[in-house]
Motif scaffolding. Structure first.
Motif, short mmCIF file in Angstrom:
data_model
loop_
_atom_site.label_atom_id
_atom_site.label_comp_id
_atom_site.label_asym_id
_atom_site.label_seq_id
_atom_site.Cartn_x
_atom_site.Cartn_y
_atom_site.Cartn_z
N LEU A 98 -3.31 2.13 9.58
CA LEU A 98 -3.59 0.88 8.89
C LEU A 98 -3.01 -0.30 9.67
O LEU A 98 -3.68 -1.31 9.86
CB LEU A 98 -3.02 0.90 7.47
CG LEU A 98 -3.20 -0.38 6.66
CD1 LEU A 98 -4.66 -0.76 6.51
CD2 LEU A 98 -2.53 -0.24 5.30
N ARG A 99 -1.78 -0.15 10.14
CA ARG A 99 -1.15 -1.21 10.93
C ARG A 99 -2.00 -1.56 12.16
O ARG A 99 -2.19 -2.73 12.48
CB ARG A 99 0.25 -0.75 11.37
CG ARG A 99 1.09 -1.76 12.12
CD ARG A 99 1.26 -1.58 13.62
NE ARG A 99 0.95 -0.32 14.20
CZ ARG A 99 1.84 0.53 14.70
NH1 ARG A 99 3.13 0.26 14.64
NH2 ARG A 99 1.44 1.64 15.27
N THR B 190 3.38 -1.31 3.96
CA THR B 190 2.63 -0.08 3.80
C THR B 190 3.50 1.15 4.03
O THR B 190 4.38 1.14 4.90
CB THR B 190 1.39 -0.03 4.73
OG1 THR B 190 0.69 1.20 4.50
CG2 THR B 190 1.77 -0.12 6.19
N ALA C 293 -4.82 2.89 1.96
CA ALA C 293 -5.23 1.98 3.03
C ALA C 293 -6.69 1.61 2.88
O ALA C 293 -7.08 0.46 3.08
CB ALA C 293 -4.97 2.63 4.39
N VAL D 70 0.86 -1.18 0.00
CA VAL D 70 0.00 0.00 0.00
C VAL D 70 0.89 1.23 0.00
O VAL D 70 1.67 1.44 0.93
CB VAL D 70 -0.94 0.02 1.23
CG1 VAL D 70 -1.82 1.26 1.20
CG2 VAL D 70 -1.80 -1.24 1.27
N ASP D 71 0.80 2.02 -1.06
CA ASP D 71 1.59 3.25 -1.19
C ASP D 71 0.90 4.15 -2.19
O ASP D 71 0.32 3.66 -3.16
CB ASP D 71 3.02 2.92 -1.65
CG ASP D 71 4.00 4.04 -1.37
OD1 ASP D 71 3.78 5.17 -1.88
OD2 ASP D 71 4.98 3.80 -0.65
N LEU E 258 2.03 -7.66 4.72
CA LEU E 258 1.64 -6.31 4.30
C LEU E 258 2.84 -5.39 4.37
O LEU E 258 3.55 -5.37 5.39
CB LEU E 258 0.53 -5.77 5.20
CG LEU E 258 0.18 -4.28 5.05
CD1 LEU E 258 -0.34 -3.97 3.65
CD2 LEU E 258 -0.82 -3.86 6.12
N GLY F 262 0.01 4.87 7.45
CA GLY F 262 0.47 3.50 7.66
C GLY F 262 0.35 3.03 9.10
O GLY F 262 0.11 1.85 9.34
#
Length: 125
Positions: free
Chosen positions: A66-67, A54, A38, A11-12, A52, A63
């Motif tokens: 999201l984590r 990110t 995300a 994810v970026d 994952l 990030g």
């Protein structure tokens, strides 16, 4: 999806990074799932992911956020954070991740860390 290969989600918000990581992961034998936010990852779902990666700094959900969500839904899922910043302002927030990489990162080091994370997860932690 091909479950003979581990699936790595990236994810970026940088499309060039997504493209280069997709090529790197695919060439190393992983199935890559590259998403630009995300929110896109969460809409897609986490069920079939094996790892994952990110970015920390993204528009919308970052990030770290999201984590935190991933850790609640899939606590066993290895999470790597990447950042373009040369300093991580809050090292405490980076704890609880399996890897932290600064852009531009060393591709062999990233692949080695991914391999180690998969070895740990197959040994049960």
């Amino acid at each position: 999806m091909d479950k003979t290969r581990p699936t790595v989600a990236v994810v970026d918000d940088d499309p060039r990074l997504l493209e280069s990581l997709e090529e790197l992961l695919e060439s190393a034998g992983y199935a890559a799932c590259c998403l630009r936010s995300a929110e896109h990852l969460l809409a897609r779902g986490l069920a079939d992911l094996d790892l994952l990666i990110t970015d920390i700094g993204m528009p919308g959900m970052n990030g770290f956020e999201l984590r935190d969500i991933v850790n609640k839904e899939r606590p066993e899922l290895p999470v790597f954070l990447v950042t373009g910043r040369h300093e991580i302002g809050d090292q405490r927030r980076a704890k609880g991740v399996d890897g932290l990489f600064r852009k531009p990162f060393d591709a062999p080091a990233l692949l080695n860390a991914i391999g180690e994370a998969f070895q740990k997860s197959t040994k049960g932690g």
